[in-house]
Design a protein around this motif. Structure first.
Motif, PDB file in Angstrom:
ATOM      1  N   UNK A 195       0.838  -1.204   0.000  1.00 45.59           N
ATOM      2  CA  UNK A 195       0.000   0.000   0.000  1.00 45.59           C
ATOM      3  C   UNK A 195       0.871   1.251   0.000  1.00 45.59           C
ATOM      4  N   UNK A 196       0.587   2.173  -0.913  1.00 46.56           N
ATOM      5  CA  UNK A 196       1.440   3.365  -1.063  1.00 46.56           C
ATOM      6  C   UNK A 196       0.597   4.631  -1.172  1.00 46.56           C
ATOM      7  N   UNK A 197       0.821   5.569  -0.263  1.00 44.22           N
ATOM      8  CA  UNK A 197       0.266   6.909  -0.458  1.00 44.22           C
ATOM      9  C   UNK A 197       1.225   7.614  -1.409  1.00 44.22           C
ATOM     10  N   UNK A 198       0.746   7.912  -2.590  1.00 41.55           N
ATOM     11  CA  UNK A 198       1.635   8.454  -3.627  1.00 41.55           C
ATOM     12  C   UNK A 198       0.877   9.468  -4.465  1.00 41.55           C
ATOM     13  N   UNK A 250       2.825   8.676  -9.552  1.00 43.69           N
ATOM     14  CA  UNK A 250       3.939   7.744  -9.284  1.00 43.69           C
ATOM     15  C   UNK A 250       4.935   8.295  -8.269  1.00 43.69           C
ATOM     16  N   UNK A 251       4.783   9.574  -7.892  1.00 47.32           N
ATOM     17  CA  UNK A 251       5.733  10.152  -6.936  1.00 47.32           C
ATOM     18  C   UNK A 251       5.480   9.517  -5.570  1.00 47.32           C
ATOM     19  N   UNK A 252       6.461   8.795  -5.077  1.00 45.58           N
ATOM     20  CA  UNK A 252       6.294   8.024  -3.851  1.00 45.58           C
ATOM     21  C   UNK A 252       6.368   6.527  -4.109  1.00 45.58           C
ATOM     22  N   UNK A 253       6.322   6.114  -5.397  1.00 46.04           N
ATOM     23  CA  UNK A 253       6.524   4.704  -5.756  1.00 46.04           C
ATOM     24  C   UNK A 253       8.019   4.408  -5.642  1.00 46.04           C
ATOM     25  N   UNK A 254       8.378   3.271  -5.003  1.00 46.37           N
ATOM     26  CA  UNK A 254       9.800   3.030  -4.729  1.00 46.37           C
ATOM     27  C   UNK A 254      10.649   3.044  -5.996  1.00 46.37           C
ATOM     28  N   UNK A 255      11.742   3.761  -5.935  1.00 49.57           N
ATOM     29  CA  UNK A 255      12.610   3.848  -7.094  1.00 49.57           C
ATOM     30  C   UNK A 255      13.296   2.501  -7.337  1.00 49.57           C
ATOM     31  N   UNK A 269      10.956   7.489 -15.285  1.00 51.31           N
ATOM     32  CA  UNK A 269      11.546   6.642 -14.240  1.00 51.31           C
ATOM     33  C   UNK A 269      11.577   5.172 -14.647  1.00 51.31           C
TER      34      UNK A 269
END
Lengths: 244, 347
Positions: free
Chosen positions: A126-129, A132-137, A182
Motif C-alpha cells: 500500500x502506497x500513499x503516492x 507515481x511520486x512516492x513509488x519506490x525507485x 523513471x
C-alpha cells in the motif's frame, strides 16, 4: 487499428452541459457508506470514492481474466476502496501495489485486502503516492490499471469531489511522464487505461502516444440513455514491442 | 500587539525607495504562507488542533511550518535532507518539530520521490497526519490575502506592477490575483532562475547555481502561469549584483531572490511610466553572506546590465533574459481559483 489512426476515430469530449447533467456529484462522499460487489462487502469511510459504472467495467475485466494479472507485478493507480487490488490478489498477481494520493483510501484498500484476500494471497504494497511520486525507485510493474479522474469541468467546490473527478489532463500527463522518465513499466508491460468522452479522451490518448505508447482498444461501452462512450485501452511501449 | 512571533514576522515592511518603487520586505515570507494555510485548514475543519502537519522540506518552509504549528497548537513533522543547516535544525528541535533527515543524491527528482515515499508511509501509519504539499496545494495562496489588502490600503490609487521570484507561485500569484479581484490594475512580473522547468527553461543551466527559492528542475503545480505578464530569467551572478545594489542603494539587506527582483524592477520601471513597481524581498541576507555579499566589490553595477528581450522560453540566454508571457491577457486568464475566504478569519 492502433496509434494515430485509432486516435483520429476517437470521440470528441461531450459538451459541458451534457457532462454536468450526467455527473451530478452528491455530498455522500462525506458519509460512511457500504458497497457490495461479487459477493464481497466493502466499507467506505468518508472521503473514499464509491465506484461507478466505469470502475465496475475494470473490476469485471480483471475478474474474468480479460486483463491478465496472474503471476505479474500489478499496480492499481488510484486504489480507491480497493476492489482492483482485491481482484488482482484473488486472481493471483505476483505482487499488488495499491497507490492513491488519499491516505484513507490506501488504508481502506489494505483493510479490504487483508479481510478478503488474506495473508495467503500475494503481498500487497500500500502506497500513499502522488501519481507515481512516492513509488519506490528501482522497482517496476508489469500491469497497471488507470481510471483517471479526468473530467475537466469544475463540477464542484468540494475538494473531495475534485480529487476524484476533476483533475483533467494534468494527472494523465504526470502519469505518463513519470512512468516513462523513471522507467517504471517492465519490458512487455501494459497499462490498461479507461476513459470516457466526458473527459478529454482524445488529448489523453494523444499524450500516451506522444510518450511512446501504442494504443489498442479492448472494449467500448456505449451506455444506454446518454451519449457517453467509455473506452478501455491497452497501452504498450512501442519502442519495446515494435508495435506500429 | 502581535499574539505570536510568527504573526510578527509574517507581515512585510512597506518601504518606498522612490516615488514609483516600493519594496515589501519580509523577514521570512513563507511564514505568511504557512500561517494562512494552517489557519485555513483549521477553519475548514480539515485538521484539528493537536493534529500533525507533514511535508518534505530542507529549507525555510520547514521553519515556517514549524512556526505556524507552534502558533496554532499543531504538531509538525518534516522530512528533509541531511544537508539541513545547523541553524534550522536547532530551531526546529526547540520548536518541537520532528525532523527526519535523509541523505541526498545528485538527482533532485529522485530525492523528492524518496521523501514523498517517506511522507506516504507516515500518512499511512498515522491517520491524524495531514500532508501540506507546499509545491502543489493552493491553500498556500490564502495567507497573502492580508498582504494584498494592506497594500491596497497603502497604495490605493495607482496601477501596480508586482515583481518577485515565482518559486511555488503562491506569493506573486496570490498578490496579483487578490489585488485584481479587488478591481486593481495589476501587472505581474515573475523572476525565474536558469534551469527552472516552471516557465520552460529547463534546457538552460546557470554556471554558478540555481536560485532554488524561485524556481526548480522539478515541477511546482501551484504555479498558475496564466497570471504572469512578463518573465525575467536571472542568473545567480546578476541576482547577486541586484542584492548588493539593493543594500547599497537602500540599506535593505535581503537575499538573492530579492536582488533578482530589484534588478528586474529597475529595468521594468523605466519602461512602465505611470505604474508603481512593488517588488518582494522574501528573506534577509544573512544566509547569503559568503555566497553573495562577500565579494561585493567585484559584482557588476546593475545600471550597466540589460536583459536579452526574447520571444519565449526557447530563446532565453544567460545571464539575463526577459519575455512577455501573457500576450492576450486578461481573456486568457482562468476564473479565480483562490482559496475562498474563511468567515471569522479575515484580518
Amino acid at each position: 487499428m492502433t496509434g494515430w489512426e485509432l486516435h483520429a476515430r476517437l470521440p470528441h469530449t461531450l459538451p459541458a452541459g451534457e457532462i454536468r447533467a450526467i455527473n451530478n456529484p452528491s455530498g455522500a462522499i462525506h458519509e460512511h457508506r457500504t458497497y457490495h460487489w461479487n459477493g464481497w462487502d466493502f466499507d467506505l469511510p468518508p472521503g473514499v470514492f464509491h465506484p461507478g459504472e466505469t470502475s465496475r467495467l475494470v473490476h469485471s475485466r480483471l475478474l474474468d481474466g480479460t486483463l491478465p494479472v496472474a503471476g505479474l507485478r500489478y499496480a492499481a493507480m488510484g486504489a480507491g476502496l480497493g476492489v482492483e487490488a482485491v481482484v488482482a490478489g484473488v486472481r493471483g498477481a505476483g505482487v499488488v501495489y495499491a497507490l492513491d494520493v488519499h491516505p484513507e483510501s490506501v488504508r481502506t484498500t489494505a483493510r479490504h485486502y487483508e479481510r478478503i484476500v488474506g495473508t495467503d494471497g500475494p503481498p500487497l504494497v500500500p502506497l500513499v503516492a502522488d501519481v507515481w511520486e512516492g513509488f519506490p525507485d528501482g522497482e517496476q510493474v508489469d500491469v497497471v490499471t488507470f481510471n483517471p479522474p479526468a473530467i475537466e469541468l469544475p463540477l464542484s467546490d468540494d475538494p473531495e469531489i475534485v480529487r476524484n473527478l476533476c483533475l483533467g489532463r494534468d494527472i494523465a500527463a504526470r502519469f505518463f511522464g513519470q512512468l516513462v522518465a523513471r522507467d517504471l513499466l517492465a519490458e512487455g508491460g501494459v497499462v490498461y487505461l479507461i476513459l470516457s468522452n466526458t473527459a478529454p479522451l482524445r488529448d489523453i490518448v494523444a499524450m500516451a502516444l506522444e510518450s511512446g505508447f501504442g494504443a489498442e482498444v479492448l472494449h467500448v461501452e456505449d451506455w444506454e440513455g446518454d451519449n457517453v462512450q467509455t473506452y478501455l485501452f491497452a497501452l504498450r511501449r512501442e519502442s519495446r514491442t515494435g508495435e506500429g | 500587539m502581535h499574539e505570536h512571533y510568527a504573526d510578527a514576522i509574517a507581515d512585510p515592511d512597506h518601504i518606498r525607495l522612490a516615488p514609483d518603487l516600493v519594496c515589501l520586505r519580509f523577514e521570512v515570507m513563507k511564514v505568511r504562507s504557512a500561517l494562512g494555510a494552517v489557519r485555513h485548514l483549521l477553519a475548514t475543519g480539515v485538521v484539528r488542533p493537536g493534529d500533525t502537519l507533514v511535508d518534505s522540506s530542507s529549507g525555510i518552509y520547514a521553519l515556517a511550518l514549524a512556526l505556524a504549528c507552534h502558533r496554532y497548537g499543531m504538531r509538525c513533522h518534516i522530512v528533509g535532507s541531511t544537508t539541513v543547516d545547523e541553524t534550522l535544525r536547532i530551531q526546529l528541535e526547540i520548536l518541537g518539530a520532528t525532523l527526519e533527515r535523509m541523505p541526498p543524491s545528485k538527482d533532485l527528482m529522485l530525492d523528492q520521490n524518496r521523501r514523498v515515499e517517506r511522507v506516504g508511509q507516515l500518512l499511512l501509519e498515522n491517520p491524524g497526519y495531514h500532508w501540506m504539499r507546499q509545491y502543489h496545494d493552493s491553500i498556500h495562496y490564502a495567507g497573502y490575502r492580508e498582504v494584498a489588502e494592506r497594500l491596497d490600503r497603502e497604495l490605493p490609487l495607482e496601477p501596480l506592477t508586482i515583481v518577485g521570484g515565482v518559486g511555488t507561485g503562491a506569493s506573486t500569484g496570490a498578490l496579483a490575483e487578490y489585488l485584481r479581484a479587488m478591481g486593481r490594475d495589476v501587472r505581474l512580473t515573475g523572476i525565474q532562475p536558469f534551469g527552472s522547468v516552471t516557465f520552460g527553461a529547463q534546457h538552460t543551466a546557470d554556471p554558478d547555481m540555481i536560485i532554488a527559492g524561485i524556481g526548480s528542475s522539478i515541477e511546482f503545480r501551484n504555479v498558475r502561469r496564466d497570471l504572469y505578464d512578463r518573465i525575467h530569467w536571472v542568473s545567480f551572478r546578476y541576482a547577486q549584483a541586484g542584492a548588493v545594489a539593493l543594500l547599497r542603494d537602500s540599506g535593505i539587506f535581503a537575499g538573492l531572490s530579492s536582488g533578482a527582483a530589484y534588478l528586474a524592477c529597475q529595468w521594468e520601471r523605466h519602461r512602465a511610466p505611470g505604474r508603481t513597481m512593488v517588488f518582494l524581498a522574501p528573506d534577509t541576507g544573512h544566509r547569503y553572506v559568503s555566497a553573495a555579499f562577500a565579494d561585493h566589490a567585484d559584482v557588476p553595477d546593475p545600471a550597466e546590465l540589460s536583459p536579452h528581450e526574447v520571444s519565449g522560453s526557447d530563446d532565453v540566454l544567460l545571464p539575463w533574459s526577459v519575455a512577455d508571457w501573457a500576450t492576450d491577457m486578461p481573456a486568457q486568464r482562468d476564473a479565480s481559483r483562490l482559496p475562498v475566504g474563511v468567515p471569522g478569519w479575515s484580518s
